[in-house]
Design an enzyme around this catalytic site. Sequence first.
Site, PDB file in Angstrom:
ATOM      1  N   THR A 191      50.884 -64.533  -9.775  1.00 23.86           N
ATOM      2  CA  THR A 191      50.241 -65.791  -9.409  1.00 23.86           C
ATOM      3  C   THR A 191      49.333 -65.549  -8.211  1.00 23.86           C
ATOM      4  O   THR A 191      49.722 -64.866  -7.265  1.00 23.86           O
ATOM      5  CB  THR A 191      51.315 -66.832  -9.029  1.00 23.86           C
ATOM      6  OG1 THR A 191      52.007 -67.178 -10.219  1.00 23.86           O
ATOM      7  CG2 THR A 191      50.723 -68.070  -8.393  1.00 23.86           C
ATOM      8  N   ARG A 219      57.673 -77.134 -18.498  1.00 25.63           N
ATOM      9  CA  ARG A 219      58.121 -76.707 -17.164  1.00 25.63           C
ATOM     10  C   ARG A 219      56.928 -76.547 -16.209  1.00 25.63           C
ATOM     11  O   ARG A 219      55.893 -75.993 -16.567  1.00 25.63           O
ATOM     12  CB  ARG A 219      58.875 -75.376 -17.275  1.00 25.63           C
ATOM     13  CG  ARG A 219      59.405 -74.815 -15.949  1.00 25.63           C
ATOM     14  CD  ARG A 219      58.444 -73.826 -15.325  1.00 25.63           C
ATOM     15  NE  ARG A 219      58.990 -73.218 -14.114  1.00 25.63           N
ATOM     16  CZ  ARG A 219      58.295 -72.448 -13.290  1.00 25.63           C
ATOM     17  NH1 ARG A 219      57.024 -72.191 -13.542  1.00 25.63           N
ATOM     18  NH2 ARG A 219      58.836 -71.940 -12.216  1.00 25.63           N
ATOM     19  N   VAL A 220      57.103 -77.024 -15.002  1.00 22.47           N
ATOM     20  CA  VAL A 220      56.095 -76.843 -13.948  1.00 22.47           C
ATOM     21  C   VAL A 220      56.798 -76.228 -12.747  1.00 22.47           C
ATOM     22  O   VAL A 220      57.904 -76.652 -12.390  1.00 22.47           O
ATOM     23  CB  VAL A 220      55.463 -78.205 -13.560  1.00 22.47           C
ATOM     24  CG1 VAL A 220      54.545 -78.048 -12.361  1.00 22.47           C
ATOM     25  CG2 VAL A 220      54.709 -78.800 -14.752  1.00 22.47           C
ATOM     26  N   ASP A 222      56.111 -74.277  -8.708  1.00 20.65           N
ATOM     27  CA  ASP A 222      55.639 -74.677  -7.379  1.00 20.65           C
ATOM     28  C   ASP A 222      54.122 -74.659  -7.250  1.00 20.65           C
ATOM     29  O   ASP A 222      53.547 -75.376  -6.430  1.00 20.65           O
ATOM     30  CB  ASP A 222      56.197 -73.713  -6.320  1.00 20.65           C
ATOM     31  CG  ASP A 222      55.743 -72.268  -6.571  1.00 20.65           C
ATOM     32  OD1 ASP A 222      55.744 -71.849  -7.750  1.00 20.65           O
ATOM     33  OD2 ASP A 222      55.384 -71.563  -5.608  1.00 20.65           O
ATOM     34  N   THR A 242      54.117 -67.206  -4.020  1.00 21.95           N
ATOM     35  CA  THR A 242      54.263 -66.648  -5.364  1.00 21.95           C
ATOM     36  C   THR A 242      55.749 -66.369  -5.570  1.00 21.95           C
ATOM     37  O   THR A 242      56.498 -66.237  -4.608  1.00 21.95           O
ATOM     38  CB  THR A 242      53.423 -65.355  -5.524  1.00 21.95           C
ATOM     39  OG1 THR A 242      53.578 -64.858  -6.850  1.00 21.95           O
ATOM     40  CG2 THR A 242      53.841 -64.270  -4.553  1.00 21.95           C
ATOM     41  N   GLY A 243      56.164 -66.304  -6.816  1.00 22.71           N
ATOM     42  CA  GLY A 243      57.570 -66.029  -7.101  1.00 22.71           C
ATOM     43  C   GLY A 243      58.225 -67.147  -7.883  1.00 22.71           C
ATOM     44  O   GLY A 243      57.540 -67.939  -8.534  1.00 22.71           O
ATOM     45  N   GLY A 245      59.250 -70.346  -8.731  1.00 22.09           N
ATOM     46  CA  GLY A 245      58.762 -71.616  -8.207  1.00 22.09           C
ATOM     47  C   GLY A 245      59.845 -72.619  -7.885  1.00 22.09           C
ATOM     48  O   GLY A 245      59.712 -73.402  -6.932  1.00 22.09           O
TER      49      GLY A 245
HETATM   50  C1  SD4 Z   1      55.868 -70.390 -10.889  1.00 16.85           C
HETATM   51  N1  SD4 Z   1      55.336 -69.426  -8.751  1.00 16.85           N
HETATM   52  O1  SD4 Z   1      55.376 -70.970 -11.838  1.00 16.85           O
HETATM   53  C2  SD4 Z   1      55.034 -69.375 -10.157  1.00 16.85           C
HETATM   54  C3  SD4 Z   1      55.330 -68.051 -10.785  1.00 16.85           C
HETATM   55  C4  SD4 Z   1      54.702 -66.880 -10.167  1.00 16.85           C
HETATM   56  O2  SD4 Z   1      53.665 -64.895 -10.612  1.00 16.85           O
HETATM   57  O3  SD4 Z   1      54.498 -66.772  -8.987  1.00 16.85           O
HETATM   58  N2  SD4 Z   1      54.340 -65.940 -10.996  1.00 16.85           N
HETATM   59  O4  SD4 Z   1      57.026 -70.573 -10.523  1.00 16.85           O
END
Ligand code: SD4
Length: 331
Positions: A191, A219-220, A222, A242-243, A245
Amino acid sequence: MRRRKFLKNSSTITAGLISAPILASCQETKSVEPTASKESIGIKPIAICTWNFQNATAKAWEVLKDGGRSLDAVEQGVMIEEADVNNQTVGKGGRPDRNGNVTLDACIMDKDGNCGAVLCMQNIAHPVSVARKVMEDTPHVMLAGKGAEQFAYEKGFEKVDLLTEKSKQEWLEWKKTSQYKPIINIENHDTIGMLAIDKFGDISGACTTSGMAYKYGGRVGDSPIIGAGLFIDNEVGGATATGVGEEVVRTVGSFLIVELMRQGKSPQEACEEGVKRIIAKNKDNTDFQIGFIAINKKGETGSYCIQPGFTFRQYSKEGHVNNPSDSFINS
Ligand code: SD4
């Protein structure tokens, strides 16, 4: 299934891999203290983004170096990744949900606290630009699903098939088992969140993603949620994430980091505290990745993550560099 259990079982649903040895070493070193804070020298103008997206920061710098606005820099910067089909976590080429639909989330925020977001939008290649239109042309902040898509068509965006053959084949392969194995995505958490300060000293940010691979339909995470995946306060600074969410949403991570900077913490200290709040809520399971980056009004930067491996790109007159991030779990 209860949400916590689902998170643990899927611990991330995200595709992407952490090798067994890395995972084992993460588990062994869980209690290790974070490494010392890094110093950052304030520089302006500047653009930074999550991960090593050098083409994205190069694009943002093109805008900034000629005196352009930070809002244009972050939009055009992240659009580079939205268009890159090799990035399977953003835009066209992103991995689909469990039903095979690529659904995109994005948001943008400017120096005046204006913001726009699109959630779970299909068939549009540049969600960040739709988010900007939501911000500039509507009385709303967020549009979701079909409504967002319809709005995009009204604004002249073309319908695009976002599912590439590569992502489709991987999804078909995944469907054979349909299992959410807790294979932590370290390298492929792609992300992009970007923060920029322009020559006027104004800060803007953008964040865009296709979310977690094989997520539930609808699904949504962060990334499009103002305060969670991104927050800007032009008096103080900005932060983006990122990560996984769900964990960022639970702590309203980016808003928290900006508020910590308002209270006097450096961007580095604020990112470290942001990660520690997440750790505190997940003492029994830190086998997932979160990375934060932040910038303050002076142009000082910081970053911190849970698992080793996270980096952030930075472009300023001082150069174009990829900064390794300190991690809660030391490498
Ligand atoms: C999420 N933060 O949809 C995003 C995922 C992500 O690289 O960072 N992917 O939760």
